[in-house]
Design an enzyme around this catalytic site. Structure first.
Site, mmCIF file in Angstrom:
data_model
loop_
_atom_site.group_PDB
_atom_site.id
_atom_site.type_symbol
_atom_site.label_atom_id
_atom_site.label_comp_id
_atom_site.label_asym_id
_atom_site.label_seq_id
_atom_site.Cartn_x
_atom_site.Cartn_y
_atom_site.Cartn_z
ATOM 1 N N HIS A 239 0.666 -1.376 -0.158
ATOM 2 C CA HIS A 239 0.129 0.162 0.154
ATOM 3 C C HIS A 239 0.736 1.265 -0.097
ATOM 4 O O HIS A 239 2.204 1.177 0.247
ATOM 5 C CB HIS A 239 -1.120 0.058 1.115
ATOM 6 C CG HIS A 239 -0.177 0.095 2.627
ATOM 7 N ND1 HIS A 239 0.290 -1.058 3.187
ATOM 8 C CD2 HIS A 239 0.104 1.198 3.360
ATOM 9 C CE1 HIS A 239 0.884 -0.676 4.430
ATOM 10 N NE2 HIS A 239 0.560 0.554 4.491
ATOM 11 N N ASP A 241 0.943 4.937 1.813
ATOM 12 C CA ASP A 241 0.411 5.643 3.101
ATOM 13 C C ASP A 241 -0.611 6.812 2.386
ATOM 14 O O ASP A 241 -1.675 7.172 3.375
ATOM 15 C CB ASP A 241 1.350 6.166 3.919
ATOM 16 C CG ASP A 241 1.918 4.851 4.707
ATOM 17 O OD1 ASP A 241 1.423 3.611 4.677
ATOM 18 O OD2 ASP A 241 2.766 5.087 5.407
ATOM 19 N N HIS A 298 4.883 -0.093 -0.043
ATOM 20 C CA HIS A 298 5.475 -0.901 0.963
ATOM 21 C C HIS A 298 4.632 -1.858 1.432
ATOM 22 O O HIS A 298 3.307 -1.843 1.499
ATOM 23 C CB HIS A 298 6.297 0.015 2.193
ATOM 24 C CG HIS A 298 5.163 0.694 2.853
ATOM 25 N ND1 HIS A 298 4.754 2.012 2.529
ATOM 26 C CD2 HIS A 298 4.417 0.449 4.217
ATOM 27 C CE1 HIS A 298 3.914 2.547 3.629
ATOM 28 N NE2 HIS A 298 3.732 1.673 4.404
ATOM 29 N N ARG A 308 5.080 -8.882 17.572
ATOM 30 C CA ARG A 308 5.746 -7.459 16.920
ATOM 31 C C ARG A 308 5.260 -6.423 17.669
ATOM 32 O O ARG A 308 3.872 -6.208 17.192
ATOM 33 C CB ARG A 308 5.950 -7.781 15.578
ATOM 34 C CG ARG A 308 6.599 -6.230 14.842
ATOM 35 C CD ARG A 308 6.080 -6.445 13.089
ATOM 36 N NE ARG A 308 6.827 -5.705 12.436
ATOM 37 C CZ ARG A 308 6.481 -4.389 12.040
ATOM 38 N NH1 ARG A 308 5.203 -3.928 12.523
ATOM 39 N NH2 ARG A 308 7.046 -3.473 11.226
#
Length: 335
Positions: A239, A241, A298, A308
């Site tokens: 995608h 941002d 990214h 995470r």
């Protein structure tokens, strides 16, 4: 006297005859050389085993074979992915920068905000901006807040500004569940870190920090290897941002634990042109910052095991999208 004269004439005649003999020898040698040369030329023109074979359109077919060979090489190599390790977990980076050309759409939009236009688009990583103590503090804060929510999927979100918290398949208000969950010092540490990042964005992209504003969503994330339950859980898709959140102009991430130790997978990957993957491995306290346009397509690699933790801190150039820093006073009044 007479005998002497006759001897002299005889000697001269012999000398003349000798010279003529030499001349004849030279002529014979030259003639022989010419004959030999002709024989050699004839041998070259007429090979011993007959003329060399020739083929119709021989040059054409030679070129076609070369072209076909080139296409085969391109076919088997052009689709091969190339990985660039921009920042590995074992690295300790003061600053690592990669400049890239701004996308046309991003530059046209950011150009409307003087003082907020980057000298060059790109991305950079640093391990010295946020201390390990600050990262540990923020990790404990994130765990405390996220513990009040629950999700069956792979992604959980906590927004300290709005109080939005993942719970089940929806979001609830953390500050309605527990208005006093965070202390004044919690907000102070959080705000100190976000302000340091704001200054780092301004410095590295050559813009004015007072023309940069914190924007929403800015949030903690917890990612696991669980199967997705809602589309929100599928965090691993590529995608941009700026397309996902109109307010974003600069994106930053603070990693709160370590790739390879606390979790497997979960690497941050820029999907660059020509099938190049530029990889950042999370490291506790590591900060990555990048312009939010198409130049920085990214995705996050799916977590394979472990958990995470990170914070996404976003900035805008448009004051209309600005949000204030969270504080205990604001939360007390609001709730």
């Amino acid at each position: 006297m007479k005998d002497s004269t006759l001897n002299s004439l005889k000697s001269r005649k012999q000398k003349v005859n000798k010279v003529k003999e030499n001349e004849n020898v030279v002529k014979d040698d030259k003639s022989k050389y010419k004959d030999d040369s002709k024989e050699i030329e004839n041998d070259q023109a007429n090979p011993k085993f007959g003329p060399l074979p020739t083929f119709p359109k021989q040059r054409f077919w030679t070129r076609m074979v070369l072209i076909l060979g080139t296409l085969v090489v391109v076919y088997f190599t052009s689709g091969k992915e190339r990985t660039v390790n921009f920042a590995k977990a074992k690295d300790i980076l003061n600053s690592r920068r990669q400049e890239i050309k701004c996308s046309k759409e991003y530059f046209e939009e950011v150009y409307e905000f003087p003082g907020c236009v980057p000298a060059k688009c790109g991305r950079f990583v640093t391990d010295t901006l946020v201390t390990l103590e600050e990262a540990d503090y923020l990790l404990e804060l994130a765990k405390r807040g996220l513990a009040l929510g629950s999700t069956d999927g792979a992604a959980s979100i906590l927004d300290l500004h709005s109080g939005a918290l993942s719970k089940g398949k929806h979001f609830v208000s953390l500050y309605q569940i527990n208005p006093s969950i965070f202390s004044e010092n919690d907000y102070n540490v959080y705000n100190r870190v976000t302000k340091k990042i704001q200054e780092a964005v301004a410095f590295n992209f050559g813009i004015k920090s007072d023309k940069l504003y914190l924007t929403k969503p800015t949030f903690f994330s917890r990612l696991t290897a669980a199967e997705p339950v809602t589309p929100h859980d599928e965090y691993w898709h590529k995608h941009v941002d700026k397309e996902t959140y109109e307010s974003f102009f600069y994106t930053s991430l603070v990693y709160l634990n370590d790739h390879g130790t606390d979790f497997k997978g979960g690497r941050f990957i820029f999907d660059d042109p020509e099938n190049v993957s530029t990889v950042i491995e999370p490291r506790k306290g590591r900060v990555s910052i990048f312009t939010s346009g198409k130049e920085n397509l990214h995705h996050v690699e799916r977590v394979k095991s472990g958990v995470r933790f990170a914070i996404t801190v976003s900035f805008t150039c448009d004051k209309n999208y600005a949000i204030s820093h969270p504080s205990l006073k604001v939360k007390t009044v609001k709730h």
